[in-house]
Enzyme design. Structure first.
Site, PDB file in Angstrom:
ATOM      1  N   GLU A  35      57.755  19.762  36.743  1.00  0.00           N
ATOM      2  CA  GLU A  35      58.137  18.670  37.624  1.00  0.00           C
ATOM      3  C   GLU A  35      58.103  19.103  39.092  1.00  0.00           C
ATOM      4  OE1 GLU A  35      60.939  16.002  34.758  1.00  0.00           O
ATOM      5  OE2 GLU A  35      61.928  17.576  35.867  1.00  0.00           O
TER       6      GLU A  35
ATOM      7  N   CYS B 127      59.404  19.621  46.879  1.00  0.00           N
ATOM      8  CA  CYS B 127      60.134  20.661  46.145  1.00  0.00           C
ATOM      9  C   CYS B 127      59.244  21.109  44.990  1.00  0.00           C
ATOM     10  CB  CYS B 127      61.447  20.057  45.648  1.00  0.00           C
ATOM     11  SG  CYS B 127      62.432  21.213  44.719  1.00  0.00           S
TER      12      CYS B 127
ATOM     13  N   CYS C 232      63.112  28.910  33.134  1.00  0.00           N
ATOM     14  CA  CYS C 232      63.643  30.010  33.961  1.00  0.00           C
ATOM     15  C   CYS C 232      64.277  31.045  33.040  1.00  0.00           C
ATOM     16  CB  CYS C 232      64.705  29.447  34.927  1.00  0.00           C
ATOM     17  SG  CYS C 232      65.235  30.646  36.169  1.00  0.00           S
TER      18      CYS C 232
ATOM     19  N   CYS D 186      71.823  30.395  35.177  1.00  0.00           N
ATOM     20  CA  CYS D 186      72.938  29.982  36.026  1.00  0.00           C
ATOM     21  C   CYS D 186      73.663  28.852  35.299  1.00  0.00           C
ATOM     22  CB  CYS D 186      72.428  29.545  37.391  1.00  0.00           C
ATOM     23  SG  CYS D 186      71.489  30.868  38.187  1.00  0.00           S
TER      24      CYS D 186
ATOM     25  N   CYS E 267      73.149  25.011  36.107  1.00  0.00           N
ATOM     26  CA  CYS E 267      71.776  24.538  36.366  1.00  0.00           C
ATOM     27  C   CYS E 267      71.110  24.056  35.088  1.00  0.00           C
ATOM     28  CB  CYS E 267      70.955  25.677  36.984  1.00  0.00           C
ATOM     29  SG  CYS E 267      69.209  25.257  37.187  1.00  0.00           S
TER      30      CYS E 267
ATOM     31  N   CYS F 222      68.547  18.527  42.817  1.00  0.00           N
ATOM     32  CA  CYS F 222      68.610  19.968  42.553  1.00  0.00           C
ATOM     33  C   CYS F 222      69.181  20.255  41.180  1.00  0.00           C
ATOM     34  CB  CYS F 222      69.589  20.652  43.501  1.00  0.00           C
ATOM     35  SG  CYS F 222      69.092  20.701  45.150  1.00  0.00           S
TER      36      CYS F 222
HETATM   37  N1  SAH Z   1      65.688  29.538  41.140  1.00  0.00           N
HETATM   38  C1  SAH Z   1      65.823  29.383  42.542  1.00  0.00           C
HETATM   39  C2  SAH Z   1      65.237  28.101  43.058  1.00  0.00           C
HETATM   40  C3  SAH Z   1      65.465  26.836  42.261  1.00  0.00           C
HETATM   41  S1  SAH Z   1      67.065  26.143  42.178  1.00  0.00           S
HETATM   42  C4  SAH Z   1      67.269  29.514  42.952  1.00  0.00           C
HETATM   43  O1  SAH Z   1      68.122  29.549  42.081  1.00  0.00           O
HETATM   44  O2  SAH Z   1      67.513  29.622  44.149  1.00  0.00           O
HETATM   45  C5  SAH Z   1      67.294  25.284  43.731  1.00  0.00           C
HETATM   46  C6  SAH Z   1      68.762  25.159  44.139  1.00  0.00           C
HETATM   47  O3  SAH Z   1      69.462  24.171  43.356  1.00  0.00           O
HETATM   48  C7  SAH Z   1      69.535  26.443  43.946  1.00  0.00           C
HETATM   49  O4  SAH Z   1      70.381  26.704  45.037  1.00  0.00           O
HETATM   50  C8  SAH Z   1      70.347  26.134  42.731  1.00  0.00           C
HETATM   51  O5  SAH Z   1      71.435  26.997  42.625  1.00  0.00           O
HETATM   52  C9  SAH Z   1      70.706  24.700  42.953  1.00  0.00           C
HETATM   53  N2  SAH Z   1      71.168  24.016  41.736  1.00  0.00           N
HETATM   54  C10 SAH Z   1      70.879  24.310  40.463  1.00  0.00           C
HETATM   55  N3  SAH Z   1      71.492  23.444  39.620  1.00  0.00           N
HETATM   56  C11 SAH Z   1      72.191  22.581  40.386  1.00  0.00           C
HETATM   57  C12 SAH Z   1      73.002  21.434  40.098  1.00  0.00           C
HETATM   58  N4  SAH Z   1      73.187  21.011  38.872  1.00  0.00           N
HETATM   59  N5  SAH Z   1      73.554  20.761  41.148  1.00  0.00           N
HETATM   60  C13 SAH Z   1      73.308  21.155  42.420  1.00  0.00           C
HETATM   61  N6  SAH Z   1      72.540  22.221  42.738  1.00  0.00           N
HETATM   62  C14 SAH Z   1      71.987  22.937  41.739  1.00  0.00           C
HETATM   63 FE1  SF4 Z   2      66.905  29.571  37.418  1.00  0.00          FE
HETATM   64 FE2  SF4 Z   2      68.404  27.406  37.877  1.00  0.00          FE
HETATM   65 FE3  SF4 Z   2      69.424  29.817  38.319  1.00  0.00          FE
HETATM   66 FE4  SF4 Z   2      67.521  28.856  39.970  1.00  0.00          FE
HETATM   67  S1  SF4 Z   2      69.587  28.027  39.669  1.00  0.00           S
HETATM   68  S2  SF4 Z   2      67.630  30.930  39.048  1.00  0.00           S
HETATM   69  S3  SF4 Z   2      66.266  27.698  38.474  1.00  0.00           S
HETATM   70  S4  SF4 Z   2      68.780  29.000  36.304  1.00  0.00           S
END
Ligand code: SAH
Ligand code: SF4
Length: 420
Positions: free
Chosen positions: A134, A147, A154, A158, A161, A392
């Site tokens: 996506e 984006c 991944c 996290c 996420c 995000c």
């Molecule tokens: N993997 C990379 C880039 C993709 S995530 C990273 O982690 O930086 C892009 C951003 O969205 C990151 O700051 C991530 O922590 C945030 N993010 C992930 N899940 C989210 C959620 N459910 N609500 C808000 N931000 C989120």
């Molecule tokens: Fe991977 Fe989501 Fe963590 Fe970014 S925030 S490193 S996409 S698990």
């Protein structure tokens, strides 16, 4: 009516509207796996590939590579037949050996707020299967941000996420990373020197894609070489021409690659911080166990070219009763002392199955006020395209799409508000 109510109202509207605008786009000619891709090669590699395939002589290779580069990245063509200053015979030869086709656009969704989300399908690599990813476009006053995803799924997990719940399928290639930008430009009518492709829905105003953020699916620094190649091509002044100042790479904290990112790619850096002490960050962003805060902040301080005009963005997701107290705000300011920084507060975007909640709006504002008073710009990132799960951390591809019941539950969850 406060902001939350207004926001909720907008949500309701957008869901109604979006049901009508989600569409399956007419499938453009999709890339074929057997032919080797030209997109994503450096100029030198492009010249080499032409010679190796016996398509042009060594003497001509550099000139032809330059010519192709212009067609691909300035004009944005996706078919050799459009390259009218190249002889028909040579175009046929090129077409026999190489592919410059776009991925299949499986779905294009347009949110009520203008945000778009595409589901792209790339053909199999070797013995693999086709993959779907996506990409999201966010129009804002005076700019448009794309984006981009760097991986399918991944490896990191996290806990807040959605992408993190999808296992890594594979890294994307440089071609696939760039194709997201190029196909989005097609769909937005954003190659000014080219006729708008059939079926594209062109927004009425503005230059469309002015900024890129590597904030889609995946951890870009776990796919360093492909991301580097793609971003160097995206910022090439004789091609796609995006300024490096307008490209931001976001990492969860892959410390060994951070300084290299500045040295070898030279784009802006964003760090997914989310916590100010190791105990909490170990839970939220588990890569912290490998590269704890002390090492992460040290790598940030060493980021090449840092200055007040070129700051690191620290992303901080606002999780109710987890990391959103005033004590946390104080700890954040202390942790970043002396680092040229912007702090981006991200209201948590919910997804089905999560145990987290977004902080109350009032709490977010108090947190932001404290940080602002301490001298940091700390914009609160307005959630965009939540109605099409484009915000995000909500990205997840077709292989694990939401069931209808899950989608309805999620919509209800978002309309119900955020802990008022
Ligand atoms: N993997 C990379 C880039 C993709 S995530 C990273 O982690 O930086 C892009 C951003 O969205 C990151 O700051 C991530 O922590 C945030 N993010 C992930 N899940 C989210 C959620 N459910 N609500 C808000 N931000 C989120
Ligand atoms: Fe991977 Fe989501 Fe963590 Fe970014 S925030 S490193 S996409 S698990």
């Amino acid at each position: 009516m406060d902001r939350l109510h207004l926001y909720d109202l907008a949500m309701t509207l957008s869901i109604d509207l979006t049901n009508g605008t989600a569409r399956r786009a007419p499938a453009p000619r999709s890339a074929t796996a057997e032919k080797s891709p030209l997109i994503g090669l450096t100029r030198a590699e492009l010249a080499e590939a032409l010679v190796a395939a016996g398509v042009v002589s060594e003497r001509q290779a550099k000139m032809r590579a330059q010519q192709l580069w212009h067609w691909l990245y300035v004009r944005g063509v996706s078919d050799f037949s459009e390259m009218f200053n190249i002889s028909k015979d040579l175009r046929l030869e090129l077409d026999r050996h190489f592919s410059i086709a776009r991925p299949e656009v499986v779905e294009e969704q347009i949110s009520a707020d203008g945000t778009r989300k595409w589901l792209f399908r790339f053909p199999p690599r070797g013995a693999g299967r086709p993959v779907e990813i996506e990409t999201v476009y966010i129009p804002e006053e005076g700019r448009g941000t794309l984006c981009i995803s760097s991986q399918v799924g991944c490896t990191l997990t996290c806990s807040f996420c959605h992408t993190g719940t999808q296992k890594l399928v594979r890294n994307l290639t440089a071609e696939e990373i760039l194709s997201q930008l190029m196909t989005a430009r097609d769909r937005l009518g954003d190659f000014p020197d080219r006729d708008t492709p059939a079926g594209a829905i062109v927004p009425s105003e503005g230059r469309k894609i002015s900024n890129i953020v590597m904030m889609g699916m995946g951890e870009p620094l776990y796919n360093f070489e492909a991301v580097k190649k793609a971003l160097l091509i995206a910022s090439d002044g004789d091609g796609l021409s995006l300024s490096k100042r307008r490209i931001t790479l976001s990492t969860s904290g892959v410390v060994p690659e951070i300084v290299r990112t500045g040295e070898e790619i030279g784009v802006m850096l964003a760090i997914s911080l989310h916590a100010t002490n190791d105990d909490l960050r170990d839970l939220l962003v588990p890569i912290n166990k490998k590269f704890p805060l002390k090492e992460l902040i040290a790598a940030c301080r060493a980021y090449p070219g840092l200055s007040n005009a070129k700051r690191i963005t620290f992303e901080y997701v606002m999780l109710k009763d987890v990391n959103d107290s005033l004590e946390d705000a104080k700890a954040l300011v202390k942790l970043l002392k002396g680092v040229p920084a912007k702090i981006n507060l991200i209201p948590f975007n919910p997804w089905p199955g999560t145990n987290y909640q977004c902080s109350d709006w009032e709490t977010i504002e108090k947190f932001a006020d404290y940080i602002n008073n301490a001298g940091y710009a700390s914009p609160i990132r307005t959630p965009r395209g939540r109605d099409i799960l484009a915000a995000c951390g909500q990205l997840k591809s077709e292989s694990e799409r939401l069931k209808k019941t899950e989608r309805l539950a999620l919509e209800a969850m978002m309309i119900a508000g955020h802990g008022e």
